[in-house]
Design an enzyme around this catalytic site. Structure first.
Site, short mmCIF file in Angstrom:
data_model
loop_
_atom_site.label_atom_id
_atom_site.label_comp_id
_atom_site.label_asym_id
_atom_site.label_seq_id
_atom_site.Cartn_x
_atom_site.Cartn_y
_atom_site.Cartn_z
N ASN A 48 0.80 -1.23 0.00
CA ASN A 48 0.00 0.00 0.00
C ASN A 48 0.84 1.28 0.00
O ASN A 48 0.41 2.30 -0.53
CB ASN A 48 -0.90 -0.04 1.25
CG ASN A 48 -1.56 1.29 1.54
OD1 ASN A 48 -2.63 1.59 1.02
ND2 ASN A 48 -0.93 2.12 2.37
N TYR A 104 13.25 14.33 -16.10
CA TYR A 104 12.40 13.82 -15.01
C TYR A 104 11.16 14.68 -14.93
O TYR A 104 11.21 15.90 -15.00
CB TYR A 104 13.15 13.88 -13.68
CG TYR A 104 12.30 13.50 -12.47
CD1 TYR A 104 12.00 12.17 -12.20
CD2 TYR A 104 11.78 14.48 -11.62
CE1 TYR A 104 11.22 11.82 -11.09
CE2 TYR A 104 11.00 14.14 -10.52
CZ TYR A 104 10.73 12.80 -10.27
OH TYR A 104 9.95 12.47 -9.17
N1 LIG Z 1 -5.16 9.02 -2.22
C1 LIG Z 1 -5.42 8.84 -3.50
O1 LIG Z 1 -6.18 9.61 -4.12
C2 LIG Z 1 -4.81 7.68 -4.25
C3 LIG Z 1 -5.18 7.50 -5.60
C4 LIG Z 1 -4.63 6.46 -6.30
C5 LIG Z 1 -3.72 5.61 -5.70
N2 LIG Z 1 -3.35 5.82 -4.40
C6 LIG Z 1 -2.35 4.91 -3.81
O2 LIG Z 1 -2.81 4.46 -2.56
C7 LIG Z 1 -1.70 4.15 -1.71
C8 LIG Z 1 -1.93 4.78 -0.34
O3 LIG Z 1 -1.93 6.18 -0.50
P1 LIG Z 1 -2.62 7.20 0.52
O4 LIG Z 1 -3.53 8.03 -0.28
O5 LIG Z 1 -3.10 6.51 1.70
O6 LIG Z 1 -1.33 8.12 0.85
P2 LIG Z 1 -0.72 8.62 2.23
O7 LIG Z 1 -1.76 9.09 3.15
O8 LIG Z 1 0.37 9.57 1.84
O9 LIG Z 1 -0.08 7.28 2.82
C9 LIG Z 1 1.04 6.73 2.17
C10 LIG Z 1 1.76 5.84 3.14
O10 LIG Z 1 2.94 5.36 2.49
C11 LIG Z 1 4.01 5.54 3.39
N3 LIG Z 1 5.30 5.67 2.72
C12 LIG Z 1 5.74 6.60 1.85
N4 LIG Z 1 7.01 6.37 1.54
C13 LIG Z 1 7.39 5.27 2.24
C14 LIG Z 1 8.58 4.54 2.35
N5 LIG Z 1 9.70 4.91 1.73
N6 LIG Z 1 8.60 3.46 3.14
C15 LIG Z 1 7.51 3.08 3.84
N7 LIG Z 1 6.35 3.72 3.78
C16 LIG Z 1 6.29 4.81 2.98
C17 LIG Z 1 3.70 6.80 4.16
O11 LIG Z 1 4.49 6.87 5.33
P3 LIG Z 1 4.88 8.28 6.00
O12 LIG Z 1 3.64 8.78 6.68
O13 LIG Z 1 5.99 7.93 6.92
O14 LIG Z 1 5.30 9.18 4.89
C18 LIG Z 1 2.23 6.57 4.42
O15 LIG Z 1 2.06 5.71 5.50
C19 LIG Z 1 -0.46 4.68 -2.44
O16 LIG Z 1 0.20 3.59 -3.04
C20 LIG Z 1 -1.02 5.60 -3.49
O17 LIG Z 1 -0.20 5.69 -4.63
C21 LIG Z 1 -3.89 6.83 -3.66
#
Ligand SMILES: NC(=O)c1ccc[n+]([C@@H]2O[C@H](COP(=O)([O-])OP(=O)(O)OC[C@H]3O[C@@H](n4cnc5c(N)ncnc54)[C@H](OP(=O)(O)O)[C@@H]3O)[C@@H](O)[C@H]2O)c1
Length: 343
Positions: free
Chosen positions: A133, A214
């Site tokens: 995730n 990039y």
């Molecule tokens: N939210 C959306 O609209 C959306 C849409 C499409 C896909 N997604 C996908 O859903 C997943 C969850 O996203 P979310 O929306 O819940 O985002 P979020 O609130 O930013 O949570 C992301 C999590 O990933 C962790 N993380 C980031 N870098 C990391 C690393 N190097 N090692 C370990 N953990 C790490 C963060 O930890 P820290 O708190 O320590 O940074 C946080 O716990 C992601 O893969 C994202 O791409 C989200």
């Protein structure tokens, strides 16, 4: 198998958007308005262990809460254990019987992933479900511990290694449980927008780690395309080996979480204000956003190798069905692990 060659403005995506706005349920009986709690309502998690990366906040934390509330033991694999403990404590305060444990795992460091896997295996516990995730979105150009581009490293490569490390355990757990274990990968509709062909896209296999050309969004889309290709290729390999593990991948929806943490560096203040306001009608709540990953972790009806959105099989791009690209990505990922001294 349906797939689309168009981007999100294409016909299929528009149909999906209407379905999303109406909250219409699909064949699974769930849709965009379903919450994680709702989809897991009949699931008995007792005796099951689930590992969720990046579960200290956002969708991962909600998935951890719901699966723990259903009786599963949840291992919160997080890079910041202080934040992880605070999240675990919050879950325990809501569900006093919740069995949640925090372990350190930084996906942007292959050494940390390896250490996590070793520490987890040393506990002697099984693993029924791995939810990949954790994610980072649209960060400025940065390099991981092993000097790979950060979005590719965190979103794809770290999870690639973690999965390899845990596969034997997932398999042995499945044999004991007499039911397939699962690998659930979080992708995104952003996989529709990887790098353009003229910039070396959709995946810059020869220039993953180059700062030249990039693009914050190209790199995010690329990493999310890697997530779909990885899950499909993994499922194909597992099926060929007869391994009792099912791999699936999903787009959770568009949800206001901490995922936009890098916007301050990569987006103007005007865009940061205008964009969320303009698209608020398309947002899901976190409870709804965690539904698809929880559905894929718990439903008996899922189909391996498929891409899901709103808890139903959904179209993904032609590139995400490109078997040759999937094989080349796999080979590149293996080479990166070998170059880091990991076999
Ligand atoms: N939210 C959306 O609209 C959306 C849409 C499409 C896909 N997604 C996908 O859903 C997943 C969850 O996203 P979310 O929306 O819940 O985002 P979020 O609130 O930013 O949570 C992301 C999590 O990933 C962790 N993380 C980031 N870098 C990391 C690393 N190097 N090692 C370990 N953990 C790490 C963060 O930890 P820290 O708190 O320590 O940074 C946080 O716990 C992601 O893969 C994202 O791409 C989200």
């Amino acid at each position: 198998m349906p797939y689309v060659t168009e981007g999100p403005t294409g016909e299929v995506a528009q149909t999906d958007m209407i379905k999303h706005l109406l909250g219409r349920k699909g064949p699974s009986g769930f849709g965009s308005a379903s919450t994680a709690e709702k989809v897991a309502k009949n699931w008995d998690g007792s005796g099951k262990v689930v590992i969720i990366t990046g579960s200290n906040t956002g969708l991962g934390k909600e998935a951890a809460r719901v699966l723990a509330a259903r009786g599963a033991e949840v291992v919160m694999a997080v890079r910041d254990t202080t934040r992880g403990e605070a999240a675990a404590q919050d879950i325990r305060s809501k569900h006093p019987n919740a069995n949640v444990k925090v372990m350190a795992c930084d996906l942007s460091s292959l050494a940390s992933v390896k250490d996590f896997a070793a520490a987890y295996k040393a506990t002697g516990k099984p693993c029924h479900i791995l939810i990949a995730n954790a994610g980072v979105m649209a960060c400025p150009f940065m390099l991981s511990a092993e000097k790979h581009e950060m979005q590719f490293a965190t979103n794809h490569l770290g999870h690639f290694l973690l999965t390899q490390e845990l596969l034997p355990l997932l398999s042995s757990t499945a044999k004991q449980a007499s039911s397939n274990s699962r690998v659930v990968v979080l992708s995104s509709a952003a996989h529709f927008n990887p790098y353009k062909k003229e910039a070396g896209g959709p995946i810059r296999l020869d220039a993953i780690d180059s700062p030249e050309r990039y693009d914050v969004w190209g790199a995010y889309g690329q990493s999310k395309l890697c997530n779909v290709l990885f899950a499909r290729e993994l499922h194909k390999r597992l099926t060929a080996e007869g391994a009792p593990v099912t791999a699936v991948v999903c787009h959770p929806g568009v949800i206001m979480t901490e995922l936009g943490r890098h916007f301050e560096k990569t987006m103007s203040p005007v865009m940061r204000t205008v964009l969320p306001a303009a698209f608020s009608w398309a947002f899901k709540s976190i409870a709804q956003g965690a539904a698809t990953e929880v559905y894929l972790a718990t439903s008996p009806a899922i189909k391996g190798g498929e891409y899901y959105a709103d808890c139903n099989i959904s179209p993904s791009t032609a590139a995400s069905h490109d078997d040759e690209l999937g094989r080349r990505l796999w080979q590149l990922s293996e080479k990166m692990l070998a170059d880091a001294g990991i076999n």
